[in-house]
Design a protein around this motif. Structure first.
Motif, mmCIF file in Angstrom:
data_model
loop_
_atom_site.group_PDB
_atom_site.id
_atom_site.type_symbol
_atom_site.label_atom_id
_atom_site.label_comp_id
_atom_site.label_asym_id
_atom_site.label_seq_id
_atom_site.Cartn_x
_atom_site.Cartn_y
_atom_site.Cartn_z
ATOM 1 N N GLN A 28 -4.785 -14.218 10.976
ATOM 2 C CA GLN A 28 -4.205 -12.992 11.505
ATOM 3 C C GLN A 28 -4.744 -11.765 10.782
ATOM 4 O OE1 GLN A 28 -1.650 -12.829 14.210
ATOM 5 N NE2 GLN A 28 -2.722 -10.874 14.134
ATOM 6 N N ASP A 47 -6.843 -8.744 12.478
ATOM 7 C CA ASP A 47 -6.354 -7.367 12.400
ATOM 8 C C ASP A 47 -7.424 -6.436 11.857
ATOM 9 O OD1 ASP A 47 -3.895 -8.090 13.400
ATOM 10 O OD2 ASP A 47 -2.935 -8.283 11.440
ATOM 11 N N VAL A 107 -2.551 -8.774 18.190
ATOM 12 C CA VAL A 107 -2.736 -7.642 17.287
ATOM 13 C C VAL A 107 -1.993 -6.448 17.863
ATOM 14 C CG1 VAL A 107 -4.955 -8.457 16.394
ATOM 15 C CG2 VAL A 107 -4.913 -6.998 18.416
ATOM 16 N N SER A 108 -1.870 -5.413 17.075
ATOM 17 C CA SER A 108 -1.083 -4.258 17.503
ATOM 18 C C SER A 108 -1.739 -3.546 18.691
ATOM 19 C CB SER A 108 -0.936 -3.272 16.341
ATOM 20 O OG SER A 108 -2.194 -2.697 16.026
#
Length: 365
Positions: free
Chosen positions: A200, A204, A232-233
């Motif tokens: 992760q 990112d 992801v954001s």
């Protein structure tokens, strides 16, 4: 070797050196030249014995010696010198500096060093990497991780692979964009599942720096996200989408195909992929067909692009019929290069497209 002059000269140059110390490039060059000039396996085994007794082999020259022995052939695998060299590989790897060790492993992964040497040698060399971690530069770390995956030995040394990957997040900021993409590819393709938090973090960092990625690295980034199923954001995704739109004109056929495939997979996972991404990709297919003397899409690219376009059309996306029209003739031209899966997917796609009102030439079937 026969006169002993070459070996004596190298021995005199090393007088007074502490055992296990590193040697100047000139010294390593002399050893490499001596190895390459050997004419028989018996002579090579004699030279190996000589160098081992004096601790004069590093990981690079050890691999070169083994490869030269394989080239010459006609040697006994039970020969004491041969057994001693194989048994000494862990110590040789530990004695070599981190940069040289990684470079040797990387050359092995590229097929440029020791192509005849068994994979067990790579395992022995890679097993020493965790001990060298503090000495490694960020670039060496990325090369080491990539090489282990490329050599397909990560499943044999899972602890080594995961240890190296665990060191990536704290050094990611100092990696250049190419090395970031390299690590992302390695984690995605490896048989070993790295811990989720590490994967992760890498994803990112990679997505947030997508604006610096090349047209070759951007498709790899979104493909890795889809393969790993990582979330992801939204802010990070916007960076990735904008970078793709800005550089899609420079994408290769493979890059277009993998980006379309990855976008479809992410869409199926519930990620909001803007339609303009797919429109830009499919427009590039048409542009390439009109402007290139030789249409660069290979059979795999053709089949996957038709399949992705079909699935997206089923999901309600306005996929241009012109994209299919330029790809259908390519199926007929390059059908000999299609594998069973690609043939099956293309037949299914063609049938579905007919049901959706797209004109599909019967000759393609």
């Amino acid at each position: 070797l026969k006169s002993g002059a070459g070996l004596s000269a190298m021995s005199s140059q090393s007088a007074g050196r502490p055992e296990g110390s590193s040697w100047p490039d000139q010294r390593s060059t002399q050893i490499k030249r001596a190895i390459l000039n050997v004419g028989t396996s018996a002579e090579m085994l004699e030279m190996i014995e000589y160098f081992l007794e004096r601790h004069q082999l590093d990981c690079c020259t050890a691999v070169l010696a083994l490869n030269r022995l394989c080239e010459l052939g006609g040697y006994d695998t039970t020969d004491p010198s041969m057994r001693q060299l194989m048994d000494s590989l862990p110590q040789i790897a530990m004695r070599s500096d981190a940069k040289l060790l990684v470079e040797t492993i990387h050359q092995r992964a590229l097929g440029l060093a020791g192509s005849l040497v068994p994979s067990s040698v790579s395992v022995e060399l890679c097993s020493a990497l965790p001990e060298k971690l503090r000495e490694m530069s960020p670039k060496s770390l990325a090369l080491a991780i990539w090489s282990i995956t490329k050599l397909e030995i990560d499943s044999q040394i899972p602890n080594v692979f995961c240890t190296l990957c665990a060191a990536v997040p704290e050094r990611f900021a100092t990696l250049v964009h190419k090395d970031r993409a390299m690590v992302l590819w390695a984690i995605t393709e490896a048989e070993v599942m790295v811990p989720l938090d590490i994967a992760q973090n890498v994803c990112d960092w990679a997505v947030m720096s997508a604006s610096d990625f090349s047209p070759q690295d951007l498709p790899l980034t979104i493909w890795a996200l889809a393969r790993l199923g990582m979330r992801v954001s939204d802010a990070a995704l916007q960076v990735l989408y904008q970078a793709i739109l800005e550089k899609v004109l420079c994408f290769s056929p493979q890059g277009i195909t993998s980006t379309a495939w990855a976008g479809l997979k992410l869409k199926e996972l519930g990620v909001n992929i803007p339609d303009r991404i797919f429109r830009a990709l499919f427009a590039m297919v048409i542009v390439m067909a009109w402007t290139e003397e030789v249409f660069g899409f290979k059979p795999h690219d053709i089949a996957n692009t038709i399949w992705s376009g079909t699935k997206l059309k089923e999901l309600g996306l306005q996929v241009p019929d012109g994209m299919f029209k330029v790809l259908f003739p390519e199926v007929t031209k390059k059908i000999d290069g299609f594998g069973p899966q690609e043939i099956a997917n293309t037949i299914l796609s063609g049938t579905t497209l007919k049901e959706l009102g797209v004109q599909v030439p019967d000759g393609m079937f």
